[in-house]
Write a protein that holds these residues in place. Structure first.
Motif, short mmCIF file in Angstrom:
data_model
loop_
_atom_site.label_atom_id
_atom_site.label_comp_id
_atom_site.label_asym_id
_atom_site.label_seq_id
_atom_site.Cartn_x
_atom_site.Cartn_y
_atom_site.Cartn_z
N ARG A 259 52.42 29.44 76.73
CA ARG A 259 51.93 30.76 77.10
C ARG A 259 50.41 30.76 77.17
O ARG A 259 49.81 31.38 78.05
N LEU B 80 54.85 36.57 80.60
CA LEU B 80 54.02 37.71 80.16
C LEU B 80 52.56 37.30 80.09
O LEU B 80 51.66 38.06 80.44
N GLY B 81 52.33 36.06 79.62
CA GLY B 81 50.96 35.55 79.60
C GLY B 81 50.37 35.55 81.00
O GLY B 81 49.23 35.95 81.21
N TYR C 147 48.47 31.47 67.86
CA TYR C 147 48.32 31.96 66.49
C TYR C 147 49.22 31.19 65.54
O TYR C 147 50.22 30.59 65.94
N LEU D 244 51.41 37.45 83.54
CA LEU D 244 51.30 38.84 84.03
C LEU D 244 49.97 39.46 83.59
O LEU D 244 49.28 40.09 84.39
N PHE D 245 49.63 39.28 82.31
CA PHE D 245 48.41 39.91 81.82
C PHE D 245 47.18 39.03 82.06
O PHE D 245 46.07 39.40 81.75
N GLU E 171 60.22 34.18 79.75
CA GLU E 171 59.61 35.49 79.93
C GLU E 171 58.34 35.63 79.11
O GLU E 171 57.36 36.25 79.55
N PHE F 256 62.02 39.02 74.47
CA PHE F 256 61.90 38.27 75.71
C PHE F 256 62.26 36.81 75.50
O PHE F 256 62.03 36.25 74.43
N ASN G 280 53.29 34.67 67.42
CA ASN G 280 53.26 35.96 68.11
C ASN G 280 53.96 35.96 69.47
O ASN G 280 53.43 36.44 70.46
N LEU G 281 55.17 35.40 69.47
CA LEU G 281 55.98 35.59 70.68
C LEU G 281 56.62 36.97 70.60
O LEU G 281 56.79 37.53 69.52
N LEU G 282 56.97 37.51 71.75
CA LEU G 282 57.64 38.82 71.77
C LEU G 282 59.15 38.59 71.68
O LEU G 282 59.73 37.91 72.52
N ARG H 29 39.65 37.92 78.90
CA ARG H 29 40.48 37.15 77.97
C ARG H 29 41.76 36.69 78.66
O ARG H 29 42.16 35.54 78.55
N GLY H 30 42.37 37.62 79.40
CA GLY H 30 43.62 37.28 80.07
C GLY H 30 43.45 36.12 81.03
O GLY H 30 44.30 35.23 81.11
#
Ligand code: ATP
Ligand code: MG
Lengths: 247, 464
Positions: A170, A122-123, A105, A125-126, A118, A114, A109-111, A97-98
């Motif tokens: 992202r 993060l997208g 969504y 990174l994972f 960032e 950050f 669903n941002l964090l 998936r990553g």
């Protein structure tokens, strides 16, 4: 008991991006069992842009989660981006998936802690990993959607439309083959929503990306190449959740 | 973006909880490090400094530990006085020395201190610099040399002083003259740290003081101002903080209330009566004699000799010091157990603090999972939080320990003779840092497992 329904399927000249067969997912609440989604057959070719419609509670979000490998159905086979998700371990599905699937969504669903940049990183990174080029790519994407001067702002400091664009960046940062969107434009007025969607579809077309978008909005659905009503994929199974309210 | 930077961010957004939890780690680490430092430096101070058959002779009623600590390590006050006769016997062919079994017997009288730093003053003979051995070698001078005051000088001086005292006691006329404080006796040799701390050089003058500054009875002895003729090379031992004077200078300084002679009070007499009794040169008061028997045999004879002597006893540093160190070691072990418990409690507080955030973080974790994070990565992020928190806590704890050592250095040295070397970082500190970090990581495991079990699909939606 399930009678396969013969459907006029466009014979794929390109390899299929998505293939669902006899997928069932149900939740049990004590003695009651709720069938959350049932798809006998769904094929989406690579590069296709599909609108997924259906009444509330018919299992559109559930299907997206199954396609992303977040949910595992009770039965059925799922192929997405060349892999049989039903035969993979959870961590393998996570990595798949990553790398290959971008998701947007309705609630974005941002964090929160950050910044915009960032969140995009993060997208990365994972996804494909935090290489040195991921930062350049993240910045370029944010520039493209007109957020060059908002990179270091937190989600709370951005307008809804800007947050949405960050979420799209992202989803695109890993250059995924498949993009799954769950009512990504629900909060937007028609004009803006249309603009963002156009921009996204343009990017997708250029990158030959497959897009599956859940939407309630007929206007948005019209912009896609094809519209699939979840109810029609359900075969002969009675529609259990048809009376349900919001999910 | 790296996994650890996510951990760091999570710590930062819960700053209050992070600081509070870290505080307990800081305290625990600092406590543990302080105990280790104290134990280590105490051992360093005392262990290497005793060797051979060196013995300390002191007053009969003192404890051996007190005697050794005071004589060799400058701790506390001299435990009591005993007569010079003991030293005369040791050197003149009575008992042990008869067989030539004693290499040297250096008399010492501890007296007034010099300067506000309370550097101890030891009045002794020049043999301290020619015969006495520190770790099997005579003392080395960094500058200058010894003062001149030998055993024969002491004997002549003692006779003269006793004659004067007897004359005074008997009311003789004319009174035999009090020995003059000769110019060549007004010399001092100082340890390396004395010179460094007071900024003394050869030719400088130190004035002995009586009592402690700010206390009743504190006064200077300007008549005994001594010129520094020698500065010892550093030994990183109590010698560094000592000032040496000739015995005669010490004995001629006023203010010895008990007198410079040791007088046994005969049965049925009062102390006032005793002040009238005639004295002998051998009654001049000493606080210690440093004796070096040649070998094991000599040590046996010395032990036997002093077993029956009523006026003095012999103490053996190589017996007393290890016993003392064992006691310190036991105390340090007990304290270390407490420190471990504090550390454990701190670790549990990490577990609780992070565990309590897991509910509010379900959505955030689900989002990261939807981006492709595996359960293991989530686990690493949360364990990383606990480990980072502990790491910084331990680091600050170690710095706290060093800072405290710096602040308390003077006090601790005064009280125990242990010099806290606060600037040096020791290898075990790295291990402590690593250990506490590891402990923190383990503490983070429980919440991390809970976090990694977070259901993704259910937690992705916004809360209604
Ligand atoms: N964790 C769950 N436990 C029990 N039932 C669930 C769970 N998740 C979804 N369902 C049920 O499955 C059905 C499908 O849910 P889903 O969210 O896929 O609907 P949806 O088509 O996306 O609806 P909407 O258009 O309102 O978003 C609903 O009836 C819902 O109540
Ligand atoms: Mg939905």
């Amino acid at each position: 008991m399930i009678q396969p329904m013969i459907q006029p399927v466009i014979q794929p000249v390109v390899p299929p991006m998505i293939q669902l067969r006899d997928v069932r997912k149900s939740y049990s609440r004590g003695t009651e069992s709720v069938l959350a989604c049932a798809v006998d057959r769904l094929d989406i070719a690579a590069g296709e842009q599909v609108a997924l419609i259906g009444r509330s509670g018919t299992g559109k979000t559930t299907v997206l989660h199954i396609l992303a490998g977040i949910l595992r159905p009770d039965q059925g086979s799922i192929e997405a981006v060349g892999r049989r998700l039903d035969q993979m371990s959870e961590s393998a599905r996570d990595r798949h998936r990553g790398r290959h699937i971008g998701m947007v969504y309705q609630t974005f669903n941002l964090l929160q802690p950050f910044t915009a940049l960032e969140n995009v990183l993060l997208g990365a990174l994972f996804g494909r990993g935090a290489g040195s080029d991921s930062r350049a790519r993240a910045e370029a994407l944010l520039q493209q959607v007109g957020l060059g001067d908002r990179m270091h702002h937190r989600p709370r400091e951005l307008s809804v439309g800007q947050v949405q664009r960050v979420a799209i960046c992202r989803a695109l940062v890993n250059d995924p083959e498949l993009i799954l969107m769950d009512e990504p434009l629900g909060n937007q007025d028609r004009a803006t929503g249309g603009q963002v969607l156009d921009a996204l579809l343009q990017l997708a077309t250029r990158g030959k990306k497959t897009v599956v978008m859940v939407t309630h909005d007929p206007e948005s659905a019209k912009r896609m190449q094809r519209t699939v009503d979840l109810a029609t994929l359900r075969g002969a199974t009675p529609v259990v959740a048809a009376a349900g309210g919001s999910s | 973006m790296k996994l650890w930077s996510i951990s760091l961010r999570n710590l930062r957004i819960r700053l209050v909880a992070t600081v509070l939890t870290m505080a307990s780690i800081i305290v625990a680490t600092a406590l543990y490090a302080a105990i280790l430092v104290m134990a280590e430096q105490t051992e360093q101070r005392y262990k290497g400094s005793v060797g051979g058959y060196q013995a300390v002779v002191g007053p009969k009623d003192a404890s051996q530990l007190e005697l050794v600590l005071n004589t060799i390590f400058n701790v506390g006050e001299a435990p009591g006085l005993f007569p010079l006769q003991v030293c005369m016997d040791l050197r003149s062919g009575v008992g042990v020395s008869r067989r030539g079994q004693v290499r040297y017997a250096v008399p010492q009288a501890r007296g007034d201190s010099v300067s506000r730093f309370n550097f101890p003053v030891i009045a002794t003979l020049d043999e301290m610099f020619s015969k006495y051995e520190w770790q099997k070698a005579p003392l080395v001078f960094a500058a200058g040399g010894p003062f001149q005051f030998g055993w024969d000088d002491l004997m002549a001086f003692a006779t003269e002083l006793a004659a004067h005292e007897n004359g005074k006691r008997a009311g003789e006329v004319p009174l035999p003259p009090r020995p003059l404080l000769k110019k060549e006796w007004c010399k001092a040799v100082v340890g390396a740290r004395v010179a460094r701390t007071l900024g003394l050089q050869l030719g400088a003058v130190v004035t002995p003081v009586h009592g402690k500054m700010g206390e009743f009875g504190f006064h200077e002895h300007p008549e005994a101002a001594c010129e520094i003729v020698g500065i010892l090379a550093p030994t990183n031992s109590p010698l560094d903080t000592t000032i040496f004077l000739p015995l005669s200078t010490h004995l001629l300084i006023d203010g010895h209330e008990a007198g410079v002679f040791v007088v046994e009070i005969p049965p049925g007499k009062t102390p006032d009566d005793a002040k009238k009794l005639p004295v002998k040169p051998g009654q001049i008061a000493l606080t210690a004699i440093i004796v070096d028997p040649k070998d094991h045999f000599g040590a046996r004879i010395l032990r036997n000799d002093f077993g029956t002597r009523p006026d003095a006893q012999v103490a053996w540093p190589q017996d007393v010091v290890p016993k003392f160190l064992r006691q310190i070691g036991n105390a340090a072990d007990a304290l270390a157990v407490i420190a471990w418990l504090v550390l454990l409690v701190a670790a549990v507080s990490i577990t609780v603090a992070i565990y309590n955030t897991m509910n509010e973080r379900r959505r955030e974790i689900a989002i990261m999972r939807s981006l492709g994070a595996t359960r293991l990565q989530i686990l690493v992020i949360i364990v990383g939080e606990a480990a980072l928190l502990s790491f910084f806590g331990a680091l600050l704890g170690l710095l706290t320990c060093h800072g405290a050592a710096c602040l308390l250095q003077a006090t601790v040295e005064d009280m125990t003779g242990v010099y806290l070397d606060w600037l040096t970082f020791r290898p075990w500190e790295a291990w402590l840092l690593l250990g506490v970090t590891g402990l923190g990581a383990i503490a983070g495991l429980l919440p991390a497992v809970k976090g990694s079990m977070t259901e993704v699909a259910d937690n992705l939606a916004a809360d209604y």
